[in-house]
Design a protein around this motif. Structure first.
Motif, PDB file in Angstrom:
ATOM      1  N   ASP A 143      17.899  -3.404 -55.720  1.00  0.00           N
ATOM      2  CA  ASP A 143      18.215  -4.794 -55.392  1.00  0.00           C
ATOM      3  C   ASP A 143      16.951  -5.653 -55.345  1.00  0.00           C
ATOM      4  OD1 ASP A 143      19.970  -6.995 -54.245  1.00  0.00           O
ATOM      5  OD2 ASP A 143      18.535  -6.713 -52.606  1.00  0.00           O
ATOM      6  N   VAL A 144      15.920  -5.170 -54.656  1.00  0.00           N
ATOM      7  CA  VAL A 144      14.707  -5.990 -54.558  1.00  0.00           C
ATOM      8  C   VAL A 144      14.006  -6.095 -55.910  1.00  0.00           C
ATOM      9  CG1 VAL A 144      13.057  -4.156 -53.916  1.00  0.00           C
ATOM     10  CG2 VAL A 144      12.722  -6.484 -53.071  1.00  0.00           C
ATOM     11  N   ARG A 187      21.832   7.474 -52.202  1.00  0.00           N
ATOM     12  CA  ARG A 187      22.453   6.476 -53.079  1.00  0.00           C
ATOM     13  C   ARG A 187      22.229   5.066 -52.531  1.00  0.00           C
ATOM     14  NH1 ARG A 187      27.245   8.155 -52.628  1.00  0.00           N
ATOM     15  NH2 ARG A 187      27.101   9.751 -54.236  1.00  0.00           N
ATOM     16  N   ASP A 188      22.412   4.909 -51.223  1.00  0.00           N
ATOM     17  CA  ASP A 188      22.165   3.591 -50.607  1.00  0.00           C
ATOM     18  C   ASP A 188      20.694   3.186 -50.747  1.00  0.00           C
ATOM     19  OD1 ASP A 188      24.799   3.396 -49.873  1.00  0.00           O
ATOM     20  OD2 ASP A 188      24.480   4.068 -47.802  1.00  0.00           O
ATOM     21  N   GLY A 189      19.803   4.176 -50.594  1.00  0.00           N
ATOM     22  CA  GLY A 189      18.385   3.885 -50.731  1.00  0.00           C
ATOM     23  C   GLY A 189      18.037   3.412 -52.127  1.00  0.00           C
ATOM     24  N   ALA A 190      18.560   4.086 -53.136  1.00  0.00           N
ATOM     25  CA  ALA A 190      18.307   3.690 -54.524  1.00  0.00           C
ATOM     26  C   ALA A 190      18.853   2.289 -54.791  1.00  0.00           C
ATOM     27  CB  ALA A 190      18.929   4.697 -55.477  1.00  0.00           C
ATOM     28  N   THR A 205      13.096  -2.661 -47.726  1.00  0.00           N
ATOM     29  CA  THR A 205      12.619  -1.745 -48.755  1.00  0.00           C
ATOM     30  C   THR A 205      12.081  -0.455 -48.141  1.00  0.00           C
ATOM     31  OG1 THR A 205      12.050  -3.639 -50.170  1.00  0.00           O
ATOM     32  CG2 THR A 205      11.075  -1.520 -50.747  1.00  0.00           C
ATOM     33  N   VAL A 206      11.385  -0.569 -47.015  1.00  0.00           N
ATOM     34  CA  VAL A 206      10.915   0.635 -46.314  1.00  0.00           C
ATOM     35  C   VAL A 206      12.097   1.489 -45.899  1.00  0.00           C
ATOM     36  CG1 VAL A 206       9.792   1.482 -44.216  1.00  0.00           C
ATOM     37  CG2 VAL A 206       8.728  -0.351 -45.543  1.00  0.00           C
ATOM     38  N   ARG A 207      13.131   0.866 -45.344  1.00  0.00           N
ATOM     39  CA  ARG A 207      14.321   1.630 -44.942  1.00  0.00           C
ATOM     40  C   ARG A 207      14.973   2.294 -46.156  1.00  0.00           C
ATOM     41  NH1 ARG A 207      14.830  -2.315 -40.751  1.00  0.00           N
ATOM     42  NH2 ARG A 207      15.831  -3.830 -42.130  1.00  0.00           N
ATOM     43  N   ALA A 208      15.018   1.566 -47.273  1.00  0.00           N
ATOM     44  CA  ALA A 208      15.620   2.133 -48.483  1.00  0.00           C
ATOM     45  C   ALA A 208      14.815   3.328 -48.986  1.00  0.00           C
ATOM     46  CB  ALA A 208      15.710   1.062 -49.571  1.00  0.00           C
TER      47      ALA A 208
END
Length: 362
Positions: free
Chosen positions: A269-270, A261-264, A245-248
């Protein structure tokens, strides 16, 4: 069951004693601190005088690290027909008793899934266990008579018996009790050095998450010390989710559109997995969870207002399934959130407005 001996007069031991005494069982109380036993007796939990002979059931309500030694002493003295402990971990005490070579036919482990942020006999209540699961972990040697005594204890405390393997119990409570305590404390710890301007913004969300962080640290050190492996396993999974989640979230700061987009997607997801997990938490009376609708009502902080709103809901013929109160910062008012069956929400809203209540959207 006609007689019982409660060894350890903290919250759980005293609550069980009060429940038994109120239902006609003669309860004897013992504690390493005689003053605590006298306090429990004064609360109606029984008598701090020693029993004259063997009791039907001895209930050991001491910290996990002392369970095996206390049980061994009681069993060697022949204090009861049956012996039961209420510690929040089960595998360790059972193995310690086995290592001592004791006859375990008269023993059964148990754990009532109930408690409070407060501890000690003064926090005890007879209804602490009502409607709550009470886990029983019989050994392969546990006598049927002892199991029946344990089931009678659970029934007298109006709890719900659940039979489990001791180690399976410890893995389960690591997930649903011990890890939430640590996570709640970790979130609350962020507030210790926070600016006062931030703390003043605390709403119901942070209050819900940090409620159990008010628990006694010494008690929880004892509990966690008795179940460290399973708790560490669950926390390891939480830590992996935190890292992802931190990386996202860092990706959401990027100027690169693909990374954002990958971060969102990672954050979503979590959150979605959280939705799925929350949906598995049992609802009312242990049934499948139900999605209630909230009717939020503005209420003044004056005597009788809560009673009046519940009475008005009753006149509308609507059953309140759950309730929360959110206090307004710096004002003598707040919101009462009434959770009701979705089909009943429109009629309740209309009825309350007719009676002069101000409704708010949530």
């Amino acid at each position: 069951m006609r007689t019982a001996l409660v060894i350890g007069t903290g919250l759980i031991g005293t609550s069980a004693a009060i429940a038994l005494a109120s239902r006609g069982v003669t309860v004897h109380l013992r504690d390493h601190d005689p003053a605590r036993a006298r306090t429990a007796a004064a609360l109606g939990a029984g008598t701090d005088e020693a029993p004259e002979g063997r009791v039907d059931l001895a209930i050991v309500a001491v910290p996990p690290a002392h369970v095996a030694a206390t049980l061994a002493e009681a069993m060697s003295a022949g204090l009861a027909r049956g012996y039961l402990d209420v510690a929040s971990v089960k595998g360790g005490p059972k193995r310690e008793l086995e290592a001592l070579g004791l006859d375990l036919t008269a023993y059964i482990g148990s754990h009532p899934m109930s408690g409070k942020e407060r501890s000690g006999p003064l926090a005890a209540t007879a209804d602490l266990f009502e409607g709550r699961p009470w886990v029983l972990t019989p050994t392969r040697d546990t006598d049927t008579e002892v199991l029946n005594l344990a089931l009678e204890l659970v029934a007298l405390c109006r709890a719900v018996p659940v039979v489990m393997d001791a180690d399976a119990h410890d893995r389960a409570v690591a997930l649903v009790s011990h890890t939430p305590q640590l996570v709640s404390s970790m979130v609350a710890a962020r507030l210790e050095e926070a600016d006062e301007s931030a703390v003043r913004l605390c709403g119901q969300g942070i209050r819900d998450v940090t409620r159990i962080a008010a628990s006694d640290p010494r008690m929880w050190v004892e509990i966690l010390s008795a179940n460290p492996g399973p708790v560490a396993d669950v926390l390891s999974g939480v830590a992996a989710d935190l890292d992802e989640t931190v990386r996202a979230l860092r990706s959401l700061q990027s100027a690169d559109e693909d990374k954002r987009r990958d971060g969102a997607s990672g954050v979503e997801d979590v959150l979605r997995r959280g939705n799925a997990g929350r949906a598995r938490v049992p609802g009312k009376h242990g049934a499948a969870p139900t999605a209630y609708e909230t009717v939020a009502v503005l209420i003044s902080d004056q005597p009788g207002e809560l009673a009046r709103i519940f009475a008005d809901a009753g006149r509308a013929g609507v059953n309140i399934e759950d309730v929360r109160i959110e206090h307004a910062t710096g004002q003598q008012a707040g919101l009462v959130q009434l959770m009701v069956d979705p089909a009943a929400a429109p009629s309740l809203s209309a009825s309350l407005q007719e009676r002069g209540w101000a409704l708010r959207t949530t």
